[in-house]
Design a protein around this motif. Structure first.
Motif, mmCIF file in Angstrom:
data_model
loop_
_atom_site.group_PDB
_atom_site.id
_atom_site.type_symbol
_atom_site.label_atom_id
_atom_site.label_comp_id
_atom_site.label_asym_id
_atom_site.label_seq_id
_atom_site.Cartn_x
_atom_site.Cartn_y
_atom_site.Cartn_z
ATOM 1 N N UNK A 76 0.833 -1.198 0.000
ATOM 2 C CA UNK A 76 0.000 0.000 0.000
ATOM 3 C C UNK A 76 0.872 1.255 0.000
ATOM 4 N N UNK A 77 0.366 2.300 -0.635
ATOM 5 C CA UNK A 77 1.030 3.602 -0.638
ATOM 6 C C UNK A 77 0.025 4.648 -0.166
ATOM 7 N N UNK A 78 0.450 5.480 0.758
ATOM 8 C CA UNK A 78 -0.396 6.549 1.295
ATOM 9 C C UNK A 78 0.231 7.894 0.963
ATOM 10 N N UNK A 79 -0.536 8.765 0.321
ATOM 11 C CA UNK A 79 -0.144 10.165 0.152
ATOM 12 C C UNK A 79 -0.809 10.942 1.271
ATOM 13 N N UNK A 80 -0.019 11.591 2.136
ATOM 14 C CA UNK A 80 -0.598 12.327 3.258
ATOM 15 C C UNK A 80 -0.275 13.810 3.165
ATOM 16 N N UNK A 81 -1.283 14.585 2.766
ATOM 17 C CA UNK A 81 -1.155 16.037 2.800
ATOM 18 C C UNK A 81 -1.530 16.553 4.180
ATOM 19 N N UNK A 82 -1.503 17.859 4.344
ATOM 20 C CA UNK A 82 -1.831 18.404 5.671
ATOM 21 C C UNK A 82 -2.280 19.855 5.586
ATOM 22 N N UNK A 83 -2.866 20.317 6.688
ATOM 23 C CA UNK A 83 -3.321 21.690 6.777
ATOM 24 C C UNK A 83 -2.170 22.662 6.957
ATOM 25 N N UNK A 84 -2.397 23.909 6.591
ATOM 26 C CA UNK A 84 -1.410 24.986 6.730
ATOM 27 C C UNK A 84 -0.099 24.646 6.029
ATOM 28 N N UNK A 85 -0.207 24.043 4.857
ATOM 29 C CA UNK A 85 0.981 23.622 4.114
ATOM 30 C C UNK A 85 1.596 24.803 3.369
ATOM 31 N N UNK A 120 -7.642 27.583 0.672
ATOM 32 C CA UNK A 120 -6.345 26.971 0.963
ATOM 33 C C UNK A 120 -6.515 25.486 1.258
ATOM 34 N N UNK A 121 -7.530 25.148 2.046
ATOM 35 C CA UNK A 121 -7.785 23.738 2.355
ATOM 36 C C UNK A 121 -8.189 22.980 1.096
ATOM 37 N N UNK A 122 -9.005 23.605 0.261
ATOM 38 C CA UNK A 122 -9.406 22.962 -0.987
ATOM 39 C C UNK A 122 -8.188 22.649 -1.845
ATOM 40 N N UNK A 123 -7.239 23.564 -1.866
ATOM 41 C CA UNK A 123 -6.021 23.360 -2.643
ATOM 42 C C UNK A 123 -5.181 22.237 -2.039
ATOM 43 N N UNK A 124 -5.126 22.166 -0.722
ATOM 44 C CA UNK A 124 -4.366 21.107 -0.047
ATOM 45 C C UNK A 124 -4.948 19.731 -0.344
ATOM 46 N N UNK A 125 -6.261 19.642 -0.360
ATOM 47 C CA UNK A 125 -6.917 18.377 -0.676
ATOM 48 C C UNK A 125 -6.694 18.007 -2.143
ATOM 49 N N UNK A 126 -6.735 19.001 -3.000
ATOM 50 C CA UNK A 126 -6.518 18.753 -4.425
ATOM 51 C C UNK A 126 -5.097 18.269 -4.681
ATOM 52 N N UNK A 149 -5.282 8.168 -0.226
ATOM 53 C CA UNK A 149 -5.057 9.587 0.025
ATOM 54 C C UNK A 149 -5.494 9.927 1.431
ATOM 55 N N UNK A 150 -4.721 10.769 2.108
ATOM 56 C CA UNK A 150 -5.063 11.175 3.476
ATOM 57 C C UNK A 150 -4.670 12.633 3.676
ATOM 58 N N UNK A 151 -5.278 13.237 4.669
ATOM 59 C CA UNK A 151 -5.041 14.656 4.963
ATOM 60 C C UNK A 151 -5.097 14.850 6.475
ATOM 61 N N UNK A 152 -4.015 15.377 7.030
ATOM 62 C CA UNK A 152 -3.955 15.610 8.475
ATOM 63 C C UNK A 152 -4.186 17.091 8.753
ATOM 64 N N UNK A 153 -5.237 17.372 9.497
ATOM 65 C CA UNK A 153 -5.575 18.747 9.851
ATOM 66 C C UNK A 153 -4.845 19.126 11.139
ATOM 67 N N UNK A 154 -3.838 19.950 11.017
ATOM 68 C CA UNK A 154 -3.029 20.314 12.177
ATOM 69 C C UNK A 154 -3.859 20.989 13.262
ATOM 70 N N UNK A 155 -4.819 21.803 12.868
ATOM 71 C CA UNK A 155 -5.582 22.596 13.835
ATOM 72 C C UNK A 155 -6.317 21.742 14.860
#
Length: 210
Positions: free
Chosen positions: A98-107, A154-160, A188-194
Motif C-alpha cells: 500500500x502507498x499513502x499520500x498524506x497532505x496536511x493543513x497549513x501547508x 487553501x484547504x481545498x487546494x491542499x486536498x486537491x 489519500x489522506x489529509x492531516x488537519x493540524x488545527x
C-alpha cells in the motif's frame, strides 16, 4: 555544538534509554533487513511526522518526505529523481502492498503554489520551491475557477494536491501494473493540524474523518 543540535543529542540519549532498550528484539530483527508493508509520502513540514501520527514502530513504514508531499509524474529525462527512485525501491524491491499520500493543513508549499509567492524567483530565493510547486499549476487553475471567493480555498487546494499526487503515482508503469493486478493499493489522506484529525479519501473523491 549548537543549542538545537544539543537538543537532538539529548533526545537520542533518551531514545537509547527508552525506545531502543524497550524494543531491542525489534531492532535485532531489523538489522537483518526491512520489510515494511506500506509506503507513506508526506510533507517535510516539522509538524506532520507520519511515525507520530500513525503511532508506528521502527520498520513498519517506508517514508518519503518532501515539500507538500508531492509525487511528480513519471519521466525518465533530466535532473535527479529522488521521489521516483524511492517509489521504485519501495514498490519493486520492498514490494510494499500500500502507498499513502498524506497532505496536511497549513501547508507552506501548497500555499506557495496557490499564491505563486515565489513565481520567477531565483534559486536560493524561492526558485527551487516555485519549480517544484509547478506540479500544482493545473490544480491551482481548477481550484481558483471553482472557489476563488471561498474562505476555505487553501484547504481545498491542499486536498486537491493529494489527488494530484495520487494521479501522478499511476503514471508510473510499475505502480499501475500492480494496482491493476490487485497487489498494490493507493490511499489519500489529509492531516488537519488545527484539530489533529486525519481525513481519508474515499472512492467517491470525498475526504472523510478516519
Amino acid at each position: 555544538m549548537t543549542q538545537a543540535f544539543d537538543s537532538l543529542i539529548a533526545g537520542y540519549r533518551r531514545f537509547r534509554e527508552t525506545g531502543w532498550r524497550q524494543q531491542r528484539e525489534r531492532w535485532a530483527e531489523l538489522k537483518e533487513g526491512q520489510a515494511p508493508r506500506v509506503m507513506v509520502i508526506a510533507c517535510s513540514d516539522s509538524r506532520v511526522d507520519p511515525s507520530q501520527i500513525f503511532d508506528t514502530s521502527p520498520g513498519e513504514m517506508f517514508v518519503v518526505r518532501n515539500v507538500a508531499a508531492m509525487v511528480p509524474p513519471f519521466e525518465t529525462g533530466g535532473g535527479r529523481h529522488g521521489v521516483s527512485a524511492a517509489l521504485e525501491f519501495a514498490v519493486t524491491q520492498l514490494e510494499v502492498a500500500e502507498i499513502v499520500i498524506m497532505g496536511h493543513g497549513a501547508c507552506g508549499g501548497v500555499n506557495a503554489a496557490l499564491t505563486r509567492r515565489f513565481h520567477q524567483a531565483a534559486p536560493g530565493e524561492g526558485g527551487f520551491i516555485a519549480g517544484w510547486m509547478e506540479l500544482l499549476d493545473e490544480a491551482r487553475d481548477r481550484v481558483l475557477q471553482d472557489r476563488r471567493d471561498d474562505p476555505n480555498i487553501a484547504r481545498a487546494m491542499e486536498l486537491e494536491a493529494v489527488k494530484v499526487s495520487l494521479a501522478n503515482l499511476r503514471t508510473f508503469p510499475f505502480v499501475e501494473d500492480r494496482v491493476q493486478a490487485g497487489t498494490l493499493k493507493l490511499h489519500g489522506a489529509y492531516f488537519a493540524i488545527a484539530d489533529g484529525m486525519l481525513h481519508v479519501l474515499g472512492e467517491d473523491g470525498a475526504f472523510r474523518t478516519a
